[in-house]
Write an enzyme that holds these catalytic residues in place. Sequence first.
Site, short mmCIF file in Angstrom:
data_model
loop_
_atom_site.label_atom_id
_atom_site.label_comp_id
_atom_site.label_asym_id
_atom_site.label_seq_id
_atom_site.Cartn_x
_atom_site.Cartn_y
_atom_site.Cartn_z
N GLU A 88 99.84 33.68 -15.00
CA GLU A 88 99.71 34.53 -13.63
C GLU A 88 100.82 35.71 -13.96
O GLU A 88 100.98 36.37 -13.07
CB GLU A 88 100.14 33.57 -12.54
CG GLU A 88 99.69 32.37 -12.24
CD GLU A 88 99.77 31.49 -10.92
OE1 GLU A 88 100.98 32.12 -10.34
OE2 GLU A 88 98.98 30.67 -10.74
N ALA A 201 107.68 24.11 -0.62
CA ALA A 201 107.59 23.59 0.74
C ALA A 201 106.70 22.82 0.91
O ALA A 201 106.72 21.92 1.98
CB ALA A 201 107.13 25.01 1.56
N THR A 258 109.43 28.80 2.12
CA THR A 258 109.99 29.36 0.67
C THR A 258 109.54 30.84 0.45
O THR A 258 108.28 31.04 0.69
CB THR A 258 109.53 28.38 -0.40
OG1 THR A 258 108.15 28.17 -0.27
CG2 THR A 258 110.46 26.99 -0.30
N ASP A 323 99.17 25.73 6.13
CA ASP A 323 99.76 26.37 4.87
C ASP A 323 99.25 27.91 4.59
O ASP A 323 98.85 28.31 3.74
CB ASP A 323 98.94 25.56 3.66
CG ASP A 323 99.68 26.09 2.27
OD1 ASP A 323 100.71 26.64 2.23
OD2 ASP A 323 98.95 25.85 1.18
N LYS A 350 97.52 34.73 3.31
CA LYS A 350 96.42 33.78 3.45
C LYS A 350 95.61 33.79 4.92
O LYS A 350 94.59 33.10 4.52
CB LYS A 350 96.96 32.20 3.28
CG LYS A 350 97.37 31.97 1.74
CD LYS A 350 97.95 30.59 1.50
CE LYS A 350 98.46 30.11 0.51
NZ LYS A 350 98.96 28.90 0.49
N CYS A 627 97.82 11.66 -6.45
CA CYS A 627 97.41 11.85 -7.81
C CYS A 627 96.55 13.17 -7.72
O CYS A 627 96.70 13.68 -8.86
CB CYS A 627 96.56 10.69 -8.22
SG CYS A 627 97.02 8.94 -7.97
N MET A 669 104.03 13.14 -16.72
CA MET A 669 103.53 12.12 -15.65
C MET A 669 104.81 11.36 -15.30
O MET A 669 105.39 10.58 -15.96
CB MET A 669 102.51 11.13 -16.50
CG MET A 669 101.93 10.04 -15.80
SD MET A 669 100.94 10.43 -14.32
CE MET A 669 100.87 8.83 -13.39
CA CA Z 1 101.93 26.02 0.40
#
Ligand code: CA
Length: 706
Positions: A88, A201, A258, A323, A350, A627, A669
């Site tokens: 990124e 967060a 955050t 979110d 968002k 998971c 893991m």
């Molecule tokens: Ca988030």
Amino acid sequence: MKHPVTRFSLFLILTVLTAACTEPSSDIAVAVNESRILAAEDDTANWLSHGRTYAEQRYVPLSNINPGNIDRLGLAWHFDFPTRRGIESTPLIIDGVMFVTSSWSMVFALDARTGRQIWSYDPQVPRIWAKNACCDAVNRGVAAWGDKVFVGTLDGYLVALERSTGAVVWRVNTIDREQPYTITGAPRVIKGKVIIGNGGAEFGVRGYVSAFDAETGEQVWRFYTVPGNPDDGFENEAMAEAAETWSGEWWKLGGGGTVWDSMAYDPDADLLYIGVGNGSPWNRNIRSPGGGDNLFVSSIVALRPDSGDYVWHYQTTPGDSWDYTATQSIILADLVIDGETRKILMQAPKNGFFYVLDRLTGEFISAEKFAAVNWASHIDKATGRPVEVDNADYNKGPRLAWPAPFGAHNWHPMSYNPNTGLVYVPAQEVPWLYANDEEFGFIKGQWNTGTDALLGDLPTDPLQIAQLSANMRGFLLAWDPVEQKEVWRYQHAGAWNGGTLSTSGNLVFQGNVIGELVAYSADKGERLWSFTTQTGITAGPVSFELNGEQYVSVAVGWGTLLGILGGPTVAPLQMQNRSRVLTFRRDGEHVLPPLPAKVVHQEPEVTGPPGSEALIRSGHAVYVERCLSCHGFSAVSGGLVPDLRLSNAAVHEQWDAIVLEGQRRPLGMPAFAGILSAEDSQAVRMYVIDRARALAESPRTPFTGM
Ligand code: CA
């Protein structure tokens, strides 16, 4: 063969000496100081800070490459990162040297003309720390000041490196090491202070941003974005006032907020702008049961960079429950609005609305939907607040909502071109089924959304998946921020495309999810040029000029959030991770090495008898909660982590040792003992076997498009 060691040592010494003698630029570290960074707009030879200038427009006044000669643009060089997770990073270019990060917070200094490595730095992030990252082990770049560059590491350190050698000058811990914080964002440096936030967060942390002295690494200030426990006293008046907008015992759940990506700085107003993320957990009825706006989640906050003192805030999503972070690109510009030149700030967070604010006061100027939105009807002009509609409240029952937590726009940088007056947004339309989690139990360090993840999981029927994938739309959007309207769009093959760069050559550059870097005309959106990059792109490109030649660079590498989570919606792309920097110039003739053949269909080993339907269902419920965030929707890997359906007999034999006891901790893991019972672990195994069986029995349909 008598002295192999000696001869090898001699070879090493000669290599080092040769490298030292031919180093053109790395030992001439001209300081990146305030006057230099304030003049960055016209300094086309360099890209000195994350968004190129403090205004973060990602616009370059270079037109050597333009629609008239774009067909001559070719690859000049490529550099392979040694990592295989999502990329990124926005590179910095300083005096002919590129400073770029890869996943796991590694830093590379490269000759910008040739791609030759000058130095590299590996902070040795423990791979297990990735469990605290919502969205892959990514990093978005370094900052520069004086003779140093600065990187935030995934495990929460801020490190100063000598720019000419990569040697560590100082390294400070920025977090409580018992808390699941991560750093993925690029630092910014203002007046000798390195500013850095963090993420977490989703995992139950309390957000903040801190400033450290660039010379010594000493902490200068810290600004929390959400209030802590009132019994401990508030850090400042802003926190005391913010606490009035919360209820219940939010501090036990972290609160969130955050500051994990965007910042900008106005030197005239001396204001630092930070983008603040979602609340923890997402569901506001759990986070703050008595209601309230929950300041400063999902807000833009203006601070004094010398002290961290609060100046103003604007909350894009009061009482955020979806979110809908406000951590997306913040761009500063001066625009003529209603006949008056206004100093404004722009963000397309968002939540799907494009905002224009007065950046001196935080006053709301305008906002309109730039993508599909069905949680709010509009932003009330008098109050600057969104007007929520019934579809917003998923505590009344499941709600199919746009945007998804992926956002109508995520961190992928947008850019602003002052010539066209347009903002180029990597926009997308992805639906999400939100529902209240009736049995929510908070566990620090685990995903804590307060939403029913099982309802949010994807169907397993291939036809339904295909329909859903078709509904995951991505497009490059050219937006007029004054008129608040779309001017043109280019429809992509899917969602989750790259950041944008705009140039005075009437060009917009953007990478995409199917592995192309593309140039469009900035005024009309015509697709003019493309290059096949062999791997998905999410990062933003940069451009600079060396010896009269314009260069365009982009860091590429499939992965990041959708590569981890996307499962069946992205698996058909068969996208492989090739983590690289690619640099282009006119008449570049460099060629990428050929890509290894794609694996068309891997045969799973079905390693046991099917479990009962009830067991599979309970395993699925555990899977989506614990998971899915790493192993993908429906236990289908997007290509970065092992596809659980392909687990062999040896894995199944060691299942509990791996899942509960942490046998594969060094690979990242985590051990789930204490979080999952032995019954849970076996139920997940039954679910995975069921998914393997479905794969074995599925028709071999060749992939024809997303
Ligand atoms: Ca988030």
